[in-house]
Write an enzyme that holds these catalytic residues in place. Structure first.
Site, PDB file in Angstrom:
ATOM      1  N   VAL A  25       0.707  -1.142  -0.053  1.00  0.00           N
ATOM      2  CA  VAL A  25      -0.008   0.033  -0.171  1.00  0.00           C
ATOM      3  C   VAL A  25       0.944   1.348  -0.091  1.00  0.00           C
ATOM      4  O   VAL A  25       1.742   1.304   0.980  1.00  0.00           O
ATOM      5  CB  VAL A  25      -0.816   0.126   1.416  1.00  0.00           C
ATOM      6  N   VAL A  51      -2.752  -3.103   5.019  1.00  0.00           N
ATOM      7  CA  VAL A  51      -1.234  -3.542   4.933  1.00  0.00           C
ATOM      8  C   VAL A  51      -0.794  -4.591   5.617  1.00  0.00           C
ATOM      9  O   VAL A  51      -0.127  -5.429   5.439  1.00  0.00           O
ATOM     10  CB  VAL A  51      -0.316  -2.339   5.574  1.00  0.00           C
ATOM     11  N   LEU A 422      -6.574 -14.330  13.254  1.00  0.00           N
ATOM     12  CA  LEU A 422      -7.791 -14.373  12.241  1.00  0.00           C
ATOM     13  C   LEU A 422      -7.570 -13.333  11.376  1.00  0.00           C
ATOM     14  O   LEU A 422      -6.999 -12.342  11.516  1.00  0.00           O
ATOM     15  CB  LEU A 422      -9.066 -14.179  13.151  1.00  0.00           C
ATOM     16  N   LEU A 477     -18.158 -17.929  17.362  1.00  0.00           N
ATOM     17  CA  LEU A 477     -16.791 -18.139  17.818  1.00  0.00           C
ATOM     18  C   LEU A 477     -16.573 -19.699  18.333  1.00  0.00           C
ATOM     19  O   LEU A 477     -16.485 -19.794  19.436  1.00  0.00           O
ATOM     20  CB  LEU A 477     -16.165 -17.017  18.847  1.00  0.00           C
ATOM     21  N   ILE A 480     -13.534 -20.886  20.560  1.00  0.00           N
ATOM     22  CA  ILE A 480     -13.608 -20.169  21.909  1.00  0.00           C
ATOM     23  C   ILE A 480     -14.681 -20.780  22.546  1.00  0.00           C
ATOM     24  O   ILE A 480     -14.739 -20.927  24.056  1.00  0.00           O
ATOM     25  CB  ILE A 480     -13.407 -18.668  21.631  1.00  0.00           C
TER      26      ILE A 480
END
Length: 595
Positions: A25, A51, A422, A477, A480
């Protein structure tokens, strides 16, 4: 002597070090470097939307083929800090990527100038080297050293920070006479290999644990050859998956707390000697109860990084060596022993490992609606062949995928192992597809991983980078939630809501089909098990026709518990679902279920 800006000299070095592609970028503090990229030619650039995404694209690019080094570029300040996650991921998995950041002018770096941050200090713990170059004349040497470091010893990332005035300063530099520095990798000696093989000869039930270092060293063929000569079954780690084909009779399955096979853990627990090559005894593989993992068996550990040996537990013998250098000698010595008739017959042990492979299986065939995730992986096995490059990071999707999918070649399970951030999957898959445009690339995500860096799908649409993305959506989730069960809570892990703009999807919240289409890609939603295979086939056709990412969203049951240990013990894995008791329960298993 030719004169050019330091930025142009850096670009010329990139080309001579084999770089053909970069992800990044642009911004004010790195624009001189981008000008040099344009003027120099020869390096294709993919514009990321974030980025951090650029850093993960670079990772995917590196992981796809031997010798690749992905390059990510960003402006000063937040661009550098955004890429820290990519650097952490790369160093954890021994992946060489080069991160290039712009920086404020040297005269104001210490004056809290706009977007001026000491990125070299921030990046130091997650790189092999991180340098802010303060003298333009040092730029060629710093870049030369960067490639030397990335390729030498245990591979890993490097960050180079370039103040804008340094980029613009002209220096004397002759690209035509530039030569990369010689790469250094430790190599085992004949005496060391003979001693290691001595342990193998003394054992009755040996195993090889094949780690990602074998793939990094491009030594998978040597590993298979050594295993075949000696009749030694192989346990690939998650990072080493693909070193030996899943359907090879010497593939004894994966071991661990989560990403493991029932037969893999059982085979390991029956062993009496383990030869680890290019692995780091990661806790997801060994479990936290090291006494269970080590009791009753001897260990030899071969690793390129001397300080890895003894880091988790002390082996009976350690060898600091590049995996390829070690395996060349292992094969050489094994052939001599074979010719002399000194190799023991391992047929009974190999047969026993395959008996477990044929009997200890998990059920994948369910007709439930909403879908059970196991059925998704079953249909993926049908739809995607041995040439498929799978890309994934973390979550129940990764864990179940590792338990049920099949991998046949090195660099065809491209997985973020140690860091597991993630959002990694989409940009990494784009990097993989860019590195191998003719490949069948299939990404795998849960809904939360998918949503973290969703914007990068627009990169695939803009730059025409096709791949198929399997999205398993339970609006939870899931990993988790499953971890919280031990604490008797279910807190802040629910993602469901009724989307007022898409009432047809019920409580599953985000309308991924609309979002994906809004980003210029294609999407298919699946709610019935019999729709899965046709959807995967259609996705392949759409990707080929439109040259964009195609998402297949499978609407799952809200709660599924995937097999894993609740006690951090590889001998104590809980099977929450029914196990396979008849062939129809696991129709795409590597071996037909033996009952």
């Amino acid at each position: 002597m030719p004169r050019m800006t330091a930025a142009r000299a850096a670009v010329e070095i990139l080309k001579r070090e084999g770089v053909t592609h970069a992800f990044g970028v642009p911004g004010a503090a790195i624009n001189p470097f981008y000008k040099a990229l344009q003027a120099g030619g020869g390096i294709e650039h993919t514009l990321a939307r974030h980025v951090e995404g650029a850093s993960h694209m670079a990772e995917g690019y590196t992981r796809t083929a031997p010798g690749n080094i992905g390059v990510c570029i960003g402006t000063s300040g937040p661009a550098g800090t955004d890429m820290i996650t990519g650097l952490y991921s790369a160093i954890g998995d021994s992946v060489p990527i080069l991160c290039i950041t712009g920086q404020a002018p040297t005269s104001v770096i210490h004056k809290e100038d706009f977007q001026a941050v000491d990125i070299a200090s921030i990046a130091a713990p997650v790189t092999k080297a991180a340098t802010t170059v303060l003298e333009a004349g040092q730029v060629p040497g710093v870049f030369q050293q960067a490639f030397h470091l990335m390729r030498s010893g245990r591979p890993g990332p490097v960050l180079i920070d370039l103040p804008i005035d340094v980029q613009l300063t002209e220096i004397d530099f002759d690209p035509e006479t530039y030569e990369p520095l010689a790469v250094h990798k430790p190599a085992a000696t004949r005496a060391q290999i003979e001693k290691a093989i001595g342990f193998l000869l003394e054992s009755e039930r040996p195993l090889i644990v094949a780690g990602g270092g074998i793939i990094n060293a491009d030594a998978s063929e040597l590993l298979v050859e050594f295993a075949e000569i000696t009749g030694t079954p192989v346990i690939p780690t998650l990072m080493g998956w693909g070193t030996i084909p899943d359907d090879h009779e010497l593939n004894a399955g994966m071991v661990g707390l989560q990403t493991s096979h029932r037969y893999g853990n059982a085979n390991f627990l029956e062993s009496d000697f383990v030869l680890g090559i290019g692995n780091r005894w990661a806790n997801r593989h060994t479990g936290y109860k090291l006494d269970v993992y080590t009791k009753g068996r001897k260990f030899v550990h071969v690793d390129i990084e001397p300080t890895q040996i003894g880091k988790i537990f002390a082996p009976d013998y350690g060898i600091a060596s590049d995996a390829k250098a070690a395996l060349e000698l292992f094969v050489e010595v094994a052939k001599e022993l074979e010719a002399a008739g000194r190799l023991p017959d391992r047929r009974a042990w190999v047969d026993a490992t395959n008996e477990r492979k044929a009997t200890l299986q998990r059920r994948t065939h369910f007709d439930n609606v909403p879908l059970k995730p196991q059925r998704v992986y079953e249909e993926m096995n049908r739809a995607f062949g041995p040439e498929t490059r799978y890309v994934t990071t973390i979550g129940l999707s990764q864990i179940a995928g590792a338990q049920m999918l099949h991998v046949y070649r090195p660099r065809h399970w491209i997985n973020c192992g140690q860091a597991g951030p993630l959002g990694w999957t989409i940009p990494a898959a784009l990097g993989v597809a860019k590195a191998d445009p003719e490949a069948s690339v299939v990404a795998l995500s849960g809904d939360y991983d998918f949503q973290f860096m969703l914007e990068e799908l627009a990169v695939g649409a803009q730059h025409r980078i096709p791949y198929v993305h399997v999205l398993v959506n339970n609006s939870y989730l899931g990993l988790i939630r499953q971890a919280q069960a031990g604490l008797d809570i279910n807190f802040q892990v629910n993602l469901e809501f009724e989307n007022i703009n898409s009432p047809e999807i019920g409580v599953y919240g985000v309308d991924h089909v609309k979002v994906v289409e809004g980003l210029g890609c294609k999407a298919i939603r699946v709610t019935e098990p019999d729709q899965l295979l046709p959807a995967f086939e259609e996705a392949k056709k759409l990707a080929a026709e439109y040259r964009v990412p195609v998402v297949v969203e499978a609407i799952l049951e809200r709660v599924t518990n995937i097999a894993m240990s609740k006690t951090a013990d590889i001998s104590d894995v809980t099977e929450f679902e029914e196990i396979a008791t008849e062939p129809g329960h696991a129709p795409t298993a590597i071996r037909p279920l033996k009952v």
